[in-house]
Design a protein around this motif. Structure first.
Motif, PDB file in Angstrom:
ATOM      1  N   HIS A 112       5.087  -0.464 -12.994  1.00 11.16           N
ATOM      2  CA  HIS A 112       4.506   0.707 -12.325  1.00 11.16           C
ATOM      3  C   HIS A 112       3.883   1.698 -13.323  1.00 11.16           C
ATOM      4  O   HIS A 112       3.940   2.900 -13.113  1.00 11.16           O
ATOM      5  CB  HIS A 112       5.557   1.420 -11.460  1.00 11.16           C
ATOM      6  N   LYS A 113       3.290   1.163 -14.383  1.00 13.72           N
ATOM      7  CA  LYS A 113       2.573   1.984 -15.356  1.00 13.72           C
ATOM      8  C   LYS A 113       1.071   1.752 -15.179  1.00 13.72           C
ATOM      9  O   LYS A 113       0.368   1.307 -16.089  1.00 13.72           O
ATOM     10  CB  LYS A 113       3.004   1.628 -16.786  1.00 13.72           C
ATOM     11  N   SER A 114       0.583   2.072 -13.982  1.00 21.16           N
ATOM     12  CA  SER A 114      -0.788   1.714 -13.618  1.00 21.16           C
ATOM     13  C   SER A 114      -1.818   2.445 -14.467  1.00 21.16           C
ATOM     14  O   SER A 114      -2.819   1.843 -14.899  1.00 21.16           O
ATOM     15  CB  SER A 114      -1.021   2.017 -12.131  1.00 21.16           C
ATOM     16  N   LYS A 115      -1.617   3.721 -14.710  1.00 22.15           N
ATOM     17  CA  LYS A 115      -2.605   4.489 -15.482  1.00 22.15           C
ATOM     18  C   LYS A 115      -2.764   3.929 -16.889  1.00 22.15           C
ATOM     19  O   LYS A 115      -3.890   3.751 -17.380  1.00 22.15           O
ATOM     20  CB  LYS A 115      -2.189   5.956 -15.539  1.00 22.15           C
ATOM     21  N   GLY A 134      -0.437  -9.265 -19.494  1.00 17.53           N
ATOM     22  CA  GLY A 134       0.308  -8.088 -19.927  1.00 17.53           C
ATOM     23  C   GLY A 134      -0.027  -6.842 -19.129  1.00 17.53           C
ATOM     24  O   GLY A 134       0.885  -6.121 -18.687  1.00 17.53           O
ATOM     25  N   VAL A 135      -1.330  -6.560 -18.918  1.00 14.87           N
ATOM     26  CA  VAL A 135      -1.695  -5.348 -18.177  1.00 14.87           C
ATOM     27  C   VAL A 135      -1.307  -5.470 -16.701  1.00 14.87           C
ATOM     28  O   VAL A 135      -0.923  -4.478 -16.065  1.00 14.87           O
ATOM     29  CB  VAL A 135      -3.205  -5.031 -18.317  1.00 14.87           C
ATOM     30  N   PHE A 136      -1.370  -6.693 -16.164  1.00 22.57           N
ATOM     31  CA  PHE A 136      -0.941  -6.890 -14.770  1.00 22.57           C
ATOM     32  C   PHE A 136       0.556  -6.621 -14.628  1.00 22.57           C
ATOM     33  O   PHE A 136       0.995  -5.935 -13.692  1.00 22.57           O
ATOM     34  CB  PHE A 136      -1.267  -8.318 -14.318  1.00 22.57           C
ATOM     35  N   THR A 137       1.351  -7.134 -15.570  1.00 19.55           N
ATOM     36  CA  THR A 137       2.802  -6.899 -15.542  1.00 19.55           C
ATOM     37  C   THR A 137       3.115  -5.417 -15.733  1.00 19.55           C
ATOM     38  O   THR A 137       3.993  -4.857 -15.060  1.00 19.55           O
ATOM     39  CB  THR A 137       3.488  -7.723 -16.634  1.00 19.55           C
ATOM     40  N   LEU A 138       2.377  -4.784 -16.639  1.00 17.45           N
ATOM     41  CA  LEU A 138       2.584  -3.361 -16.896  1.00 17.45           C
ATOM     42  C   LEU A 138       2.348  -2.524 -15.643  1.00 17.45           C
ATOM     43  O   LEU A 138       3.094  -1.570 -15.369  1.00 17.45           O
ATOM     44  CB  LEU A 138       1.647  -2.906 -18.020  1.00 17.45           C
ATOM     45  N   SER A 139       1.341  -2.886 -14.861  1.00 12.36           N
ATOM     46  CA  SER A 139       1.008  -2.111 -13.659  1.00 12.36           C
ATOM     47  C   SER A 139       1.845  -2.530 -12.459  1.00 12.36           C
ATOM     48  O   SER A 139       2.452  -1.689 -11.797  1.00 12.36           O
ATOM     49  CB  SER A 139      -0.478  -2.281 -13.332  1.00 12.36           C
ATOM     50  N   ARG A 140       1.895  -3.835 -12.168  1.00 12.01           N
ATOM     51  CA  ARG A 140       2.541  -4.307 -10.930  1.00 12.01           C
ATOM     52  C   ARG A 140       4.057  -4.249 -11.012  1.00 12.01           C
ATOM     53  O   ARG A 140       4.727  -3.858 -10.047  1.00 12.01           O
ATOM     54  CB  ARG A 140       2.087  -5.743 -10.639  1.00 12.01           C
ATOM     55  N   VAL A 188      -6.215   1.920 -18.457  1.00 12.45           N
ATOM     56  CA  VAL A 188      -6.865   2.363 -19.701  1.00 12.45           C
ATOM     57  C   VAL A 188      -6.825   1.251 -20.746  1.00 12.45           C
ATOM     58  O   VAL A 188      -7.837   0.961 -21.410  1.00 12.45           O
ATOM     59  CB  VAL A 188      -6.177   3.635 -20.238  1.00 12.45           C
ATOM     60  N   PHE A 189      -5.686   0.589 -20.880  1.00 11.44           N
ATOM     61  CA  PHE A 189      -5.564  -0.492 -21.852  1.00 11.44           C
ATOM     62  C   PHE A 189      -6.516  -1.636 -21.512  1.00 11.44           C
ATOM     63  O   PHE A 189      -7.100  -2.257 -22.414  1.00 11.44           O
ATOM     64  CB  PHE A 189      -4.124  -0.991 -21.879  1.00 11.44           C
ATOM     65  N   LYS A 194       0.822  -1.212   0.000  1.00 12.86           N
ATOM     66  CA  LYS A 194       0.000   0.000   0.000  1.00 12.86           C
ATOM     67  C   LYS A 194       0.859   1.266   0.000  1.00 12.86           C
ATOM     68  O   LYS A 194       0.369   2.338  -0.362  1.00 12.86           O
ATOM     69  CB  LYS A 194      -0.938   0.009   1.202  1.00 12.86           C
ATOM     70  N   GLN A 195       2.124   1.157   0.415  1.00 14.76           N
ATOM     71  CA  GLN A 195       3.002   2.321   0.385  1.00 14.76           C
ATOM     72  C   GLN A 195       3.354   2.717  -1.047  1.00 14.76           C
ATOM     73  O   GLN A 195       3.699   3.867  -1.313  1.00 14.76           O
ATOM     74  CB  GLN A 195       4.303   2.044   1.166  1.00 14.76           C
ATOM     75  N   THR A 196       3.250   1.759  -1.985  1.00 15.38           N
ATOM     76  CA  THR A 196       3.642   2.008  -3.377  1.00 15.38           C
ATOM     77  C   THR A 196       2.440   2.228  -4.285  1.00 15.38           C
ATOM     78  O   THR A 196       2.478   3.081  -5.176  1.00 15.38           O
ATOM     79  CB  THR A 196       4.472   0.826  -3.908  1.00 15.38           C
ATOM     80  N   PHE A 197       1.360   1.468  -4.046  1.00 19.50           N
ATOM     81  CA  PHE A 197       0.196   1.521  -4.923  1.00 19.50           C
ATOM     82  C   PHE A 197      -1.028   2.012  -4.152  1.00 19.50           C
ATOM     83  O   PHE A 197      -1.293   1.538  -3.040  1.00 19.50           O
ATOM     84  CB  PHE A 197      -0.098   0.134  -5.509  1.00 19.50           C
ATOM     85  N   ARG A 198      -1.785   2.914  -4.761  1.00 20.10           N
ATOM     86  CA  ARG A 198      -3.005   3.385  -4.129  1.00 20.10           C
ATOM     87  C   ARG A 198      -4.066   2.283  -4.166  1.00 20.10           C
ATOM     88  O   ARG A 198      -3.906   1.272  -4.857  1.00 20.10           O
ATOM     89  CB  ARG A 198      -3.517   4.658  -4.806  1.00 20.10           C
ATOM     90  N   LEU A 199      -5.152   2.478  -3.425  1.00 21.51           N
ATOM     91  CA  LEU A 199      -6.151   1.428  -3.237  1.00 21.51           C
ATOM     92  C   LEU A 199      -6.735   0.970  -4.569  1.00 21.51           C
ATOM     93  O   LEU A 199      -6.916  -0.239  -4.794  1.00 21.51           O
ATOM     94  CB  LEU A 199      -7.256   1.944  -2.310  1.00 21.51           C
ATOM     95  N   GLU A 200      -7.081   1.919  -5.482  1.00 17.02           N
ATOM     96  CA  GLU A 200      -7.687   1.542  -6.761  1.00 17.02           C
ATOM     97  C   GLU A 200      -6.768   0.628  -7.563  1.00 17.02           C
ATOM     98  O   GLU A 200      -7.223  -0.331  -8.203  1.00 17.02           O
ATOM     99  CB  GLU A 200      -8.010   2.798  -7.578  1.00 17.02           C
ATOM    100  N   VAL A 201      -5.468   0.898  -7.520  1.00 19.37           N
ATOM    101  CA  VAL A 201      -4.507   0.081  -8.264  1.00 19.37           C
ATOM    102  C   VAL A 201      -4.388  -1.301  -7.633  1.00 19.37           C
ATOM    103  O   VAL A 201      -4.302  -2.318  -8.342  1.00 19.37           O
ATOM    104  CB  VAL A 201      -3.138   0.779  -8.324  1.00 19.37           C
ATOM    105  N   ARG A 202      -4.401  -1.377  -6.325  1.00 22.94           N
ATOM    106  CA  ARG A 202      -4.338  -2.686  -5.659  1.00 22.94           C
ATOM    107  C   ARG A 202      -5.581  -3.515  -5.959  1.00 22.94           C
ATOM    108  O   ARG A 202      -5.500  -4.739  -6.115  1.00 22.94           O
ATOM    109  CB  ARG A 202      -4.155  -2.493  -4.154  1.00 22.94           C
ATOM    110  N   ILE A 203      -6.736  -2.851  -6.030  1.00 18.76           N
ATOM    111  CA  ILE A 203      -7.957  -3.571  -6.429  1.00 18.76           C
ATOM    112  C   ILE A 203      -7.816  -4.073  -7.863  1.00 18.76           C
ATOM    113  O   ILE A 203      -8.220  -5.200  -8.190  1.00 18.76           O
ATOM    114  CB  ILE A 203      -9.181  -2.648  -6.281  1.00 18.76           C
TER     115      ILE A 203
END
Length: 443
Positions: free
Chosen positions: A75-78, A66-72, A82-83, A17-26
């Motif tokens: 760190h390209k969560s936004k 792919g999108v999970f790897t991109l975000s987690r 969108v993708f 949670k220190q790195t990712f906000r709640l929406e990203v963790r969900i």
């Protein structure tokens, strides 16, 4: 232990949670469950329904990975969110067509996509993705009702259709349960943290108000007294006896003001900058020798005898400066609340791996109902047997300093019989000289 290990693995998987906000963790949470669901769905579709759906779920599995790897990982969560939204609304109409339209679980999947959109995308993008979801559902309804598009029946039997709908419901239910539980836990944790911060702010505000009160009143009063004594001493008509009495009183008031100011400055520094604790193995008797000399002089002004019973070879693990401040406060307090002509005893005893230092007086004692709050900053002003005024900061400072050294402090007291303050610190290692002396004694 297995529960903690599983919880640690899950939290590591979706991100701290220190790195990712709640929406990203969900978002990560749903991606992981969707990956598991897609992985199971590939052989299920191949065996029970249609190979085309199996290939389609394989593509879904690759896209979600792919999108999970991109975000987690990257760190390209936004960009990942969108993708993922674009991928959903490209995949859902295809799934609707190859999954027998309204006869299959596609509408449930559309509903899941809507919930996922609300939970993960920034609220400023709601006006884009929510209308897309609603328009998509209305469009496929329109196409199916009007017959403009002929949908194939991909289910070989009624049983396979029920199995697919049941599996889809089960997958959506699991995703919903996991996400809702995670949101509830995150909300509870954040509420607890908010309460702790609120309590810390309240304590900080209480400390600030106390310090302002001390500066405005408690420190002002002794300085006014000093000014008054100086004006009296300037009177040439004073007798030698009166002059000596005033000089003695002036010295006492000045010492009290210096002690109070020192506590205020030290306490303020601990609250603003924190304290650097420098734990070392020190000789207790050597550390306290100067403190005892100073406090004995203060006690003599009141006719109080201060005795010390500290073995010369006791080594403790402590911060010398902090310990000296603590002991100075404890002994000066004992002098303040002792009757003229009484005794104060400082002792140190070794118990197991601890050294317990005690300061015992024969003063007025502390009422039982006040002993629980004696180490708090909010206890208020105190007055000694000669009306010496204290700010109430000294004992709070002692408690803070002793605990930061890994020790304990407590008090035993009886009204009109006196008080004994105890400080417990860990024993230290003997110095090289002491070790040599012990070896010589043995040999």
């Amino acid at each position: 232990m297995p529960v903690k290990a599983a919880e640690f693995f899950w939290n590591t998987l979706i991100g701290p949670k220190q790195t990712f906000r709640l929406e990203v963790r969900i978002f990560h949470c749903v991606c992981v469950i969707l990956l598991l669901g897609a992985f199971i769905s590939i052989p299920l579709n191949a065996l029970l329904i249609d190979a085309t759906l199996a290939w389609l779920m394989s593509i879904v599995f690759v896209v979600i990975s792919g999108v999970f790897t991109l975000s987690r990982v990257m760190h390209k969560s936004k960009i990942a969110i969108v993708f993922s939204q674009v991928a959903y609304y490209c995949f859902l109409p295809i799934n609707y067509y190859f999954n027998s339209g309204s006869l299959g679980p596609s509408l449930l999947i559309y509903l899941l996509a809507l919930i996922f959109t609300i939970l993960t995308v920034p609220w400023r993008q709601y006006w884009v993705w929510i209308p897309i979801n609603v328009v998509s559902v209305l469009s496929i309804f329109f196409l199916e009702i009007t017959g403009l598009v002929t949908l194939p029946d991909t289910y070989p039997s009624a049983e396979s259709r029920l199995a697919d709908i049941g599996y889809s419901y089960f997958t959506i239910a699991v995703i919903s349960i996991f996400v809702l539980i995670y949101i509830r836990q995150a909300y509870h944790q954040e509420r607890t943290q908010a309460q702790l911060k609120s309590e810390e702010l309240a304590k900080s505000d209480q400390t600030k108000n106390k310090l302002l009160s001390i500066v405005a009143h408690d420190l002002k009063d002794p300085l006014i007294s000093v000014q008054g004594f100086l004006e009296l001493l300037s009177d040439d008509s004073l007798s030698l006896e009166d002059r000596r009495r005033l000089e003695k009183e002036l010295q006492q008031r000045t010492n009290n003001a210096i002690q109070m100011l020192g506590n205020i400055l030290t306490w303020s520094k601990t609250q603003m900058d924190g304290v650097q604790v420098n734990l070392q193995h020190i000789n207790l008797a050597d550390c306290l020798s100067k403190t005892l000399s100073i406090t004995r002089a203060i006690g003599m002004d009141k006719g109080i005898h201060i005795s010390s019973h500290i073995a010369p070879d006791i080594m403790i693990k402590a911060d010398a400066d902090m310990l000296q401040l603590v002991m100075r406060n404890l002994i000066v307090n004992a002098v303040k609340f002792s009757h003229p002509g009484s005794d104060i005893a400082i002792k140190a005893v070794v118990e197991a791996s601890d050294c317990i230092i005690s300061v015992k007086d024969q003063g007025v004692g502390i009422p039982k109902e006040k002993q629980a709050e004696i180490f708090g900053i909010a206890q208020g002003n105190t007055f000694g047997t000669n009306r010496e005024k204290g700010s109430g900061l000294g004992l709070a400072l002692c408690k803070s300093y002793i605990e930061q050294q890994g020790g304990k402090i407590w008090v035993h007291s009886q009204t009109q019989l006196g008080s004994t303050f105890y400080v417990s610190l860990k024993l230290g290692k003997p110095s090289a000289n002491q070790a040599e002396h012990r070896l010589a004694d043995i040999t």
